[in-house]
Design a protein around this motif. Structure first.
Motif, mmCIF file in Angstrom:
data_model
loop_
_atom_site.group_PDB
_atom_site.id
_atom_site.type_symbol
_atom_site.label_atom_id
_atom_site.label_comp_id
_atom_site.label_asym_id
_atom_site.label_seq_id
_atom_site.Cartn_x
_atom_site.Cartn_y
_atom_site.Cartn_z
ATOM 1 N N ARG A 295 0.857 -1.198 0.000
ATOM 2 C CA ARG A 295 0.000 0.000 0.000
ATOM 3 C C ARG A 295 0.890 1.244 0.000
ATOM 4 O O ARG A 295 1.981 1.237 0.565
ATOM 5 C CB ARG A 295 -0.897 -0.008 1.245
ATOM 6 C CG ARG A 295 -1.879 1.129 1.350
ATOM 7 C CD ARG A 295 -3.072 0.979 0.434
ATOM 8 N NE ARG A 295 -3.954 2.146 0.548
ATOM 9 C CZ ARG A 295 -4.952 2.251 1.426
ATOM 10 N NH1 ARG A 295 -5.182 1.261 2.285
ATOM 11 N NH2 ARG A 295 -5.713 3.329 1.458
ATOM 12 N N TRP B 86 0.556 5.734 0.369
ATOM 13 C CA TRP B 86 -0.273 6.893 0.686
ATOM 14 C C TRP B 86 0.460 8.163 0.274
ATOM 15 O O TRP B 86 1.651 8.323 0.602
ATOM 16 C CB TRP B 86 -0.576 6.992 2.176
ATOM 17 C CG TRP B 86 -1.461 5.935 2.739
ATOM 18 C CD1 TRP B 86 -2.818 6.012 2.949
ATOM 19 C CD2 TRP B 86 -1.070 4.644 3.205
ATOM 20 N NE1 TRP B 86 -3.279 4.853 3.515
ATOM 21 C CE2 TRP B 86 -2.235 3.988 3.686
ATOM 22 C CE3 TRP B 86 0.151 3.958 3.267
ATOM 23 C CZ2 TRP B 86 -2.211 2.707 4.213
ATOM 24 C CZ3 TRP B 86 0.188 2.682 3.776
ATOM 25 C CH2 TRP B 86 -0.988 2.063 4.246
ATOM 26 N N ARG C 90 -6.477 11.242 10.011
ATOM 27 C CA ARG C 90 -7.240 10.197 9.314
ATOM 28 C C ARG C 90 -6.291 9.212 8.629
ATOM 29 O O ARG C 90 -6.498 7.998 8.695
ATOM 30 C CB ARG C 90 -8.183 10.829 8.304
ATOM 31 C CG ARG C 90 -9.130 9.825 7.632
ATOM 32 C CD ARG C 90 -10.045 10.511 6.641
ATOM 33 N NE ARG C 90 -10.863 11.530 7.289
ATOM 34 C CZ ARG C 90 -10.831 12.834 6.979
ATOM 35 N NH1 ARG C 90 -10.022 13.270 6.042
ATOM 36 N NH2 ARG C 90 -11.627 13.676 7.613
ATOM 37 N N VAL C 91 -5.251 9.742 7.993
ATOM 38 C CA VAL C 91 -4.283 8.871 7.308
ATOM 39 C C VAL C 91 -3.519 8.021 8.316
ATOM 40 O O VAL C 91 -3.281 6.835 8.090
ATOM 41 C CB VAL C 91 -3.314 9.702 6.444
ATOM 42 C CG1 VAL C 91 -2.156 8.838 5.949
ATOM 43 C CG2 VAL C 91 -4.049 10.314 5.266
ATOM 44 N N ASP D 228 -4.570 6.916 11.151
ATOM 45 C CA ASP D 228 -5.472 5.827 11.545
ATOM 46 C C ASP D 228 -5.539 4.753 10.457
ATOM 47 O O ASP D 228 -5.538 3.553 10.753
ATOM 48 C CB ASP D 228 -6.879 6.376 11.818
ATOM 49 C CG ASP D 228 -6.956 7.191 13.091
ATOM 50 O OD1 ASP D 228 -6.042 7.061 13.938
ATOM 51 O OD2 ASP D 228 -7.934 7.958 13.243
ATOM 52 N N ASP D 229 -5.599 5.183 9.205
ATOM 53 C CA ASP D 229 -5.680 4.246 8.089
ATOM 54 C C ASP D 229 -4.407 3.408 7.980
ATOM 55 O O ASP D 229 -4.466 2.181 7.805
ATOM 56 C CB ASP D 229 -5.918 5.024 6.791
ATOM 57 C CG ASP D 229 -6.228 4.105 5.616
ATOM 58 O OD1 ASP D 229 -6.774 3.008 5.841
ATOM 59 O OD2 ASP D 229 -5.908 4.478 4.468
ATOM 60 N N ARG E 153 -3.996 -0.667 8.489
ATOM 61 C CA ARG E 153 -3.421 -1.540 7.452
ATOM 62 C C ARG E 153 -2.195 -2.261 7.984
ATOM 63 O O ARG E 153 -1.974 -3.434 7.668
ATOM 64 C CB ARG E 153 -3.052 -0.704 6.223
ATOM 65 C CG ARG E 153 -2.691 -1.535 5.009
ATOM 66 C CD ARG E 153 -3.913 -2.263 4.484
ATOM 67 N NE ARG E 153 -3.594 -3.081 3.317
ATOM 68 C CZ ARG E 153 -3.295 -4.361 3.361
ATOM 69 N NH1 ARG E 153 -3.267 -4.996 4.525
ATOM 70 N NH2 ARG E 153 -3.033 -5.032 2.267
#
Length: 266
Positions: free
Chosen positions: A233, A235, A247-248, A250-251, A255
């Motif tokens: 992944r 980002w 938010r990122v 947490d994401d 993952r």
């Protein structure tokens, strides 16, 4: 062991405009029944001047990727192309030469590169000023705090990115350089690293297991799976607002927990 070194790595004839390109990179340690596949088909491109954070659980192959890019080890399969022949590597600890002053440590890679004394002294002074250590050039490592030693190591790493090849892209490889520092000093040096990177513009590949550090520092965060390491992944984290950054984070954490859980269940 932690140190900063300049390495001569031959740029590939097939290198693109990217600072670093990994294509299907595989790394196997050992042979036969005892062979361990650390990396399996890693594809990664880092553009000139881009700050990329490589994230993953312990043992996922982050440091192996860095070592392969640096030329400290060779891939078992796949290709690695660089557009610089002098990447600099900064590891967890400064590992400054204790018999040299701060200036002498920064000058060391320049001396090894054949830079004449007046020019390398001038360059060392410039780099120490850049990392806000203009007044400590005559101090030896034992006279400096841990954070100050890391600043000297950063200045030395920047000196190591000097490349005589016209058009070559400077490249800085960093393997958890702030992990041994206390939280306050680490926070300060993260900010200093961003300031210095913006002022000097090298491509950076920064290895960390700290999600917040990766999102704060990087323009792009790349997550590796647990062994064997693969890119699972990415980002884009450049220019996020506070709410977006949270938010990122947490994401990424979610993952990363999935990656660790899937490995534990295997």
């Amino acid at each position: 062991m932690t140190m900063t070194v300049a390495l001569d790595v031959s740029a590939s004839d097939t290198a693109t405009d990217a600072a670093v390109t990994l294509s299907g990179v595989q790394k196997v340690f050992g042979h036969g029944a005892r062979a361990v596949t650390a990396l399996d088909g890693v594809d990664l491109t880092v553009e000139p001047g881009e700050f990329v954070c490589l994230l993953g659980a312990s043992g996922c192959g982050k440091t192996t990727v860095l070592n392969l890019i640096a030329g400290l080890d060779r891939p078992t399969g796949g290709d690695i192309a660089l557009t610089t022949t002098r990447p600099a590597v900064m590891f967890q600890e400064a590992a400054l030469m204790p018999w040299l002053t701060a200036s002498g440590n920064v000058e060391l890679p320049l001396r090894l590169a054949g830079v004449k004394k007046p020019a390398r002294r001038e360059r060392a002074a410039e780099l120490l000023n850049l990392v806000r250590l203009g007044g400590v050039g005559d101090k030896r490592p034992h006279e400096l705090s841990g954070g100050m030693r890391q600043r000297v190591a950063l200045a030395r790493a920047l000196a190591s990115t000097v490349d005589a090849d016209e058009g070559a892209v400077s490249l800085l490889l960093m393997d958890e350089p702030f992990s041994a520092l206390d939280a306050i000093t680490r926070d300060v040096l993260q900010g200093e690293l961003l300031r210095v990177w913006r002022a000097t513009g090298p491509a950076v590949v920064f290895v960390t297991h700290d999600v917040r550090e990766a999102v704060r520092l990087g323009q792009r965060v790349v997550l590796l799976s647990s062994r064997p390491g693969r890119v699972v992944r990415e980002w884009n984290v450049n220019g996020l607002s506070g709410v977006e950054e949270a938010r990122v984070i947490d994401d990424v954490n979610a993952r990363l927990r999935e990656v660790i859980s899937s490995h534990a269940a295997a």
